[in-house]
Scaffold this active site. Sequence first.
Site: not given
Ligand code: RIB
Length: 309
Positions: A238
């Site tokens: 992500h």
């Molecule tokens: O939903 C994904 C996010 O939440 C990413 O930034 C992961 O590192 C968590 O922080």
Amino acid sequence: MSIPVWMDMDTGEDDAIAIMTAFRLPELNVVGMSAVAGNAELDHTFRNTRNVLSLIGREDVKVYPGASQPLRQKLTTAANVHGKSGLASAVLAESKAPVETEKAWDALYRTAKEYQGELNLILTGPETNAAIAFFKYPDLKNYLKRILIMGGAAVGGNVIPAAEFNIWADPEAADAVFCTGVEIVMCGLDVTSRAGLTREEVAELDAYQNPACRLFQTCTELARKLYSEHHNETLLIHDACPVIYAAHPEYFTGTRAGVVIETRGTYTRGKTVTDLYTDTSYPLQQTIVVTDADRKAVADTIRIALETY
Ligand code: RIB
Ligand code: CA
């Protein structure tokens, strides 16, 4: 000319990969970093951020400690994805860099003024530090070029059906950030779910035995289990999306829209409510909602970055 960026992170597994990717993008100049509680408690995320920089030989980059709790909500970590430490089973050497004590929001403001409005703020965790910075320094919005986040989702969620973790963890903070009027590039689940690494790309990285790829392999071990349970054919990284967007916006597809944050919903706390899919437009069209990406271009950027350390 390279793009000055500040990265504020709750360094867990995908934040760590985003850091290693950022420092292999010549277009970016990471001028400062800060840690926030989120995936794990602040002492872990602060230490992880410092130690990942040490692993890639960048102890010269200062990391500042931020908030240990959300603005109003109680802290909920994501140990199921990142482990208690934030980096699953990865064990990193301790950074030898001096431990900064200046608070994240103070250091961010000082640096934003130094860069006279050219600083890009990248947020890959709960937006608590950024919110505090905006509360304490109302003129900060005049010194930021834009804010690129991993957070939210025009459709769907992960931590709850209606919301993505970073926004859900501190919806009041996200609300404050989205109300500043600073342009936001929102890399939410809409795009991050389309920009993952295939099994073949994961296997190639696992086969490399340099420290960066070994960290990739160990820190993602819980995430791999989670995504395979959800029948995702790809490993989602992500937090790499806003970082890569900052250097290569051409890899992504986005639409300008208004976004507001639900802070009170019983079933919808933390939802990024956007007018992207409606006849009604919000007055503040402050966000580029990123909805798709050239998956291979994003994956190759991550893969090549990690393999060349
Ligand atoms: O939903 C994904 C996010 O939440 C990413 O930034 C992961 O590192 C968590 O922080
Ligand atoms: Ca994160």
